[in-house]
Design a protein around this motif. Structure first.
Motif: not given
Lengths: 268, 324
Positions: A177-204
């Motif tokens: 529950t802690t991971f779902r309600l607290i940890t993940l929401p607070n990491m979401a923007s970092a993970l989204f940013a990391g995911g975007l970068l990863a996609f950019g790296l892969s794409f080119d």
């Protein structure tokens, strides 16, 4: 810090030259994708979108775009899962060889692509007896995509500290529950940013892709490389190149914006 | 006070590497009392609190909560709540969601938990702030939200880990009074960790003074101040003059030492020369070199003395205390 007028002038000039070296050729590519002259006489006398139309109708380009997106999304997905899990292991638990693992995870981004590519190709085809295809491209891309997700996740976990999780457990929530309600929401923007970068790296990416793709799959960079020296394809190559530039810029811009926006909202 | 014991700690030990953070602590905490764990940093007080909360497991010893051994239970299975030093409010949730969190994860219905959270919000006088994010609150307001978030669960014990440390002096003094009043109102046992002796003396029913992972002394603020059992306690809680008279080591608090220019007014006296003075606002600390060879501090309302003045220092014998 104060710097003298001359130094400032010198620095500004050097910065200008540096940026010009990078961005003038890119701008030329983008403008040429609209240049109506087949020989790309410069400056363009007339602008047109017919090359863009031709590129859209070209099945080779459409397939390459499709493969690039599929490979990029899959590699990003794997990187998000594994990168987050690794970041958790390294920043929340103590275990033997932790520093080594942390280094090994980050290393692929600095390894020469040629080496990674040949090594992976060798492992896939010789040791594992796999045939190269989408799966091997995805695995190859995931090796360096993990790094950016991992780095972002570790940085965010470090800044979050452990007290939010402790507070959540103290208030009666178990680990999940802690991971779902607290940890993940607070990491979401970092993970989204990391995911975007990863996609950019892969794409080119082209080097690792060359060694892991095999004959059946062409990503956009590989398509460009294969068609670069065919004169009648040049207009379309320009269009594809311009597309790649745009698609690579957007994730970088967004992820940078996300990282700075969320830097103030971490802890109290 | 003979209320029932709610927390019972027996031979509690915990080491971090080579450091014995908690080295054999026994403590009974009574229902409804305000107990302070006081000590310098590294004395083990916070580790004891974290073991009661369940964030650290003891190496040995037991913690009993309302008759049940909880030593090995995770934090979410213990009927205690904590107010953290940095508040640890959830930054992505607004004030109301923060306060509701404990009830939410325990499965209380939406209406019920909203009702209780709003009552708690009123209790801390932050009505109208329910939709603010923690980042939009001042330090004092965050502190109060952290309190409400813990108290809304009606725990049998509330743990407070230096909760006033991050506030400025004025606000801290105001919160000390508020916290004490709140504790009387809700009647919940408070276990309060601080390194600030004044805070401990002001707020507590009893104080446990920690040093090197052990409790040096347990008693009411008055007992601790007026009858410290060890040199460490007498030094840590208030100031003290440690002097030797007739071959006996005695201690006397600076505020009992009277200064007069003529004869003595107490049953002990010694002549002293003013060496230095430290103005602290409401009073002044005067440092004397005495003819007996030792130096003494006297805390007095601001007097008209000059460096080098020779005066008589005297104090009542019954205010002296001995320590080991």
């Amino acid at each position: 810090m104060t710097i003298s007028r001359n130094a400032r002038f010198l620095l500004a000039t050097l910065l200008g030259i540096g940026l010009a070296f990078i961005y003038i050729p890119l701008t030329v590519v983008v403008i040429n994708s609209f240049n109506s002259s087949r020989t790309f006489s410069w400056p363009p006398t007339e602008l047109t979108t017919k090359w863009w139309g031709m590129a859209l109708d070209n099945t080779g380009v459409r397939d390459a775009l499709k493969w690039s997106i599929i490979a990029g999304l899959s590699a990003t997905f794997i990187a998000l899962l594994l990168g987050t899990a690794l970041a958790f292991a390294v920043s929340r638990y103590d275990f033997f060889g932790k520093d080594v693992i942390s280094l090994l995870v980050v290393l692929p981004i600095s390894l020469p692509g040629v080496v990674t590519g040949i090594a992976l190709n060798n492992a896939f085809t010789k040791q594992l007896g796999m045939s190269t295809g989408l799966l091997t491209v995805v695995i190859g891309h995931a090796t360096f995509c993990i790094v950016v997700v991992y780095n972002n996740a570790v940085a965010r976990l470090r800044r979050m500290g452990t007290s939010l999780q402790e507070a959540s457990m103290d208030l009666g929530a178990n680990g999940i529950t802690t991971f779902r309600l607290i940890t993940l929401p607070n990491m979401a923007s970092a993970l989204f940013a990391g995911g975007l970068l990863a996609f950019g790296l892969s794409f080119d990416e082209i080097v690792v892709t060359t060694f892991t793709a095999g004959p059946g799959i062409q990503t956009l960079p590989i398509w460009i490389y294969n068609n670069l020296f065919r004169p009648n394809q040049t207009p379309i190559v320009n269009v594809v190149a311009a597309t790649l530039v745009f698609i690579s810029i957007v994730p970088i811009y967004l992820s940078q914006k996300l990282s700075t926006d969320s830097s103030s909202g971490g802890r109290f | 006070m003979s209320a029932a014991v709610v927390v019972s700690i027996r031979s509690l030990k915990r080491s971090f590497g080579d450091v014995r953070a908690v080295d054999g602590v026994d403590l009974d905490i009574r229902e409804g009392e305000f107990l302070t764990l006081l000590g310098p940093s590294g004395s083990g007080k916070t580790t004891v609190l974290r073991m009661i909360a369940g964030f650290e497991k003891p190496d040995s010893g037991t913690i009993t909560l309302a008759g049940k051994d909880v030593s090995q239970l995770p934090p979410y299975e213990r009927d205690v709540n904590t107010v953290f030093q940095d508040y640890a409010l959830f930054p992505h949730m607004n004030v109301l969601a923060n306060i509701e969190y404990g009830l939410r994860v325990k499965g209380v219905s939406k209406e019920d938990r909203r009702k209780q959270a709003l009552i708690a919000l009123k209790q801390i006088r932050l009505e109208g702030y329910e939709n603010r994010k923690p980042a939009e609150l001042s330090g004092g307001q965050r502190q109060r939200v952290a309190l409400a978030r813990a108290l809304v669960n009606k725990p049998s014990v509330l743990l407070l880990d230096e909760p006033l440390g991050a506030l400025d002096l004025k606000l801290r003094e105001q919160m000390q009074i508020e916290l004490k009043a709140l504790q009387r109102e809700v009647g919940i046992t408070f276990i309060f960790v601080t390194h600030d002796q004044e805070e401990a003396l002001t707020m507590s029913d009893r104080i446990a003074v920690f040093n090197h992972g052990k409790i040096e002394q347990l008693g009411t603020p008055r007992e601790i101040y007026e009858n410290p059992k060890s040199e460490f306690v007498s030094e840590f809680v208030g100031q003290t003059n440690r002097i030797e008279i007739d071959g006996k080591k005695i201690n006397i608090r600076p505020e009992y030492i009277a200064v007069s220019s003529s004869s003595s007014t107490g049953d002990r006296s010694v002549k002293g020369t003013l060496r230095d003075e430290i103005f602290v606002g409401s009073a002044t600390r005067y440092l004397f070199d005495t003819e007996a060879g030792f130096s003494m501090i006297s805390t007095q309302l601001n007097k008209n003395l000059k460096i080098g003045d020779v005066v008589t220092l005297s104090w009542p014998r019954e205010k002296e205390f001995l320590v080991q």
